[in-house]
Motif scaffolding. Structure first.
Motif, mmCIF file in Angstrom:
data_model
loop_
_atom_site.group_PDB
_atom_site.id
_atom_site.type_symbol
_atom_site.label_atom_id
_atom_site.label_comp_id
_atom_site.label_asym_id
_atom_site.label_seq_id
_atom_site.Cartn_x
_atom_site.Cartn_y
_atom_site.Cartn_z
ATOM 1 N N LEU A 1 -14.492 -21.409 -10.613
ATOM 2 C CA LEU A 1 -13.216 -20.722 -10.745
ATOM 3 C C LEU A 1 -12.739 -20.190 -9.398
ATOM 4 N N THR A 2 -13.662 -19.673 -8.597
ATOM 5 C CA THR A 2 -13.288 -19.165 -7.271
ATOM 6 C C THR A 2 -12.785 -20.294 -6.385
ATOM 7 N N TRP A 3 -13.485 -21.444 -6.423
ATOM 8 C CA TRP A 3 -13.013 -22.604 -5.649
ATOM 9 C C TRP A 3 -11.618 -23.023 -6.115
ATOM 10 N N ALA A 4 -11.384 -23.002 -7.411
ATOM 11 C CA ALA A 4 -10.073 -23.383 -7.942
ATOM 12 C C ALA A 4 -8.994 -22.418 -7.465
ATOM 13 N N ALA B 1 -0.471 -9.720 -4.332
ATOM 14 C CA ALA B 1 -0.397 -11.096 -4.822
ATOM 15 C C ALA B 1 0.770 -11.261 -5.797
ATOM 16 N N LEU B 2 0.946 -10.302 -6.688
ATOM 17 C CA LEU B 2 2.059 -10.358 -7.635
ATOM 18 C C LEU B 2 3.399 -10.188 -6.915
ATOM 19 N N ALA C 1 -2.771 -14.110 1.656
ATOM 20 C CA ALA C 1 -3.676 -15.160 1.180
ATOM 21 C C ALA C 1 -5.029 -15.060 1.879
ATOM 22 N N ALA C 2 -5.026 -14.737 3.174
ATOM 23 C CA ALA C 2 -6.288 -14.618 3.911
ATOM 24 C C ALA C 2 -7.121 -13.454 3.382
ATOM 25 N N LEU D 1 2.570 -22.218 -8.105
ATOM 26 C CA LEU D 1 1.128 -22.218 -7.840
ATOM 27 C C LEU D 1 0.630 -20.811 -7.495
ATOM 28 N N TRP D 2 1.380 -20.127 -6.658
ATOM 29 C CA TRP D 2 0.966 -18.785 -6.262
ATOM 30 C C TRP D 2 1.007 -17.828 -7.455
ATOM 31 N N THR D 3 1.967 -18.005 -8.339
ATOM 32 C CA THR D 3 2.059 -17.156 -9.531
ATOM 33 C C THR D 3 0.820 -17.339 -10.404
ATOM 34 N N VAL D 4 0.375 -18.582 -10.548
ATOM 35 C CA VAL D 4 -0.851 -18.850 -11.314
ATOM 36 C C VAL D 4 -2.034 -18.146 -10.660
ATOM 37 N N LEU D 5 -2.129 -18.231 -9.323
ATOM 38 C CA LEU D 5 -3.226 -17.582 -8.597
ATOM 39 C C LEU D 5 -3.174 -16.066 -8.781
ATOM 40 N N ALA D 6 -1.980 -15.484 -8.622
ATOM 41 C CA ALA D 6 -1.837 -14.026 -8.729
ATOM 42 C C ALA D 6 -2.215 -13.536 -10.116
ATOM 43 N N LEU D 7 -1.775 -14.248 -11.146
ATOM 44 C CA LEU D 7 -2.092 -13.836 -12.516
ATOM 45 C C LEU D 7 -3.593 -14.002 -12.802
ATOM 46 N N ALA D 8 -4.191 -15.065 -12.260
ATOM 47 C CA ALA D 8 -5.625 -15.277 -12.457
ATOM 48 C C ALA D 8 -6.426 -14.168 -11.781
#
Length: 295
Positions: free
Chosen positions: A43-46, A96-97, A25-26, A66-73
């Motif tokens: 979008l980056t802040w989100a 990330a995936l 994540a870092a 939540l992490w899955t949404v981030l990884a796919l985005a």
């Protein structure tokens, strides 16, 4: 629900799965933010907020979602400009995936270790093949060009090769003249200014040292169980060597993350070193800081 131990260093030494999630994540956050000073789009802040929520979410199912949404985005951001994206962006997407898949996995580490071993061996192996198959690289031309243009080692270069500064100025002036003068650029071969003594030998020595080092690292990965902590010392030395040459902090932090995942009981102490190096790389990347000797 799996809770992180109270003391962060205890979590690092015990190789808690949450530490690997936090490290990835870092690296992802540092890449999204970039060097400090720019204005981040919504979008980056989100994406940053989604990653932070995923890490602190008590319910592991919600955290994984939540992490899955981030990884796919993040992966989706690479699709439109995939041909221009840097290699480390794709590696970040893979990690990330991976975390999205392994967020609640039991056991966690066997899967994560196999992935990190494969990814590290693949990156080193492909880079090695690319270098060996390139006459431009093997003849020392690439590193010689970097040395001449002061793209690597910064202020250390004149200590290695006296006169490199004057040669760089002369070569740059000649390039500007050729670009500005069509008749000169369309004519016969334009002789280069005299190169400093030792440049060719230094470039060749660095070239073959790089080949030997990467080949040795590949071999070390094959015999990692026998080598123990030696493998991790080699990885850290590789990271330091590249750091002295190139400003590729996010990519180098990924190498340290893979090394952290491959530690075992014999190399337990290296986990703290890896986390410390990752912290330095990412924080200085965000601050835009680089030691003066390397500029």
């Amino acid at each position: 629900m799996t809770r992180l131990p109270i003391r962060p260093w205890q979590a690092v030494l015990e190789k808690h799965p949450a530490v690997l999630r936090a490290l990835i994540a870092a690296a992802l956050a540092a890449h999204l933010v970039g060097t400090a000073g720019g204005t981040l789009p919504p979008l980056t802040w989100a994406m940053l907020a989604t990653g932070a929520l995923a890490l602190v979410m008590p319910d592991r199912r919600i955290g994984q979602a939540l992490w899955t949404v981030l990884a796919l985005a993040f992966a989706a951001r690479l699709i439109p400009d995939y041909f221009r994206a840097a290699n480390h962006e794709f590696v970040l997407a893979y990690f990330a995936l991976l975390m999205a898949l392994l967020w609640r996995a039991e056991p966690f580490w066997p899967h994560a270790e196999r992935f990190c071993l494969f990814m590290l061996a693949l990156l080193m192996g492909l880079a090695l093949i690319q270098k060996v198959s390139s006459p431009f690289y093997m003849d020392g031309d690439l590193l010689g060009q970097f040395l001449l243009q002061r793209d690597i080692y910064g202020m250390l270069t004149p200590l290695l090769i006296p006169g490199i500064g004057e040669a760089d100025i002369a070569a740059t002036a000649l390039r500007d003249r050729v670009l500005a003068d069509y008749a000169l650029s369309a004519g016969s071969v334009t002789p280069l200014p005299p190169l400093p003594e030792g440049l060719a030998a230094t470039a060749l020595a660095m070239t073959y040292s790089s080949i030997a080092f990467q080949g040795g690292l590949e071999v070390a990965l094959l015999f990692r169980r026998r080598l123990g902590v030696v493998l991790h010392l080699v990885i850290v030395f590789f990271v330091i060597t590249v750091y002295a040459m190139r400003h590729e902090n996010v990519f180098l932090s990924l190498n340290c993350i893979m090394g952290f995942a491959l530690t075992d009981d014999r190399s337990r102490g290296m986990r703290v070193i890896y986390v410390g190096v990752i912290g330095w790389l990412l924080v200085t990347y965000l601050l835009g800081y680089r030691p003066a000797l390397l500029i």
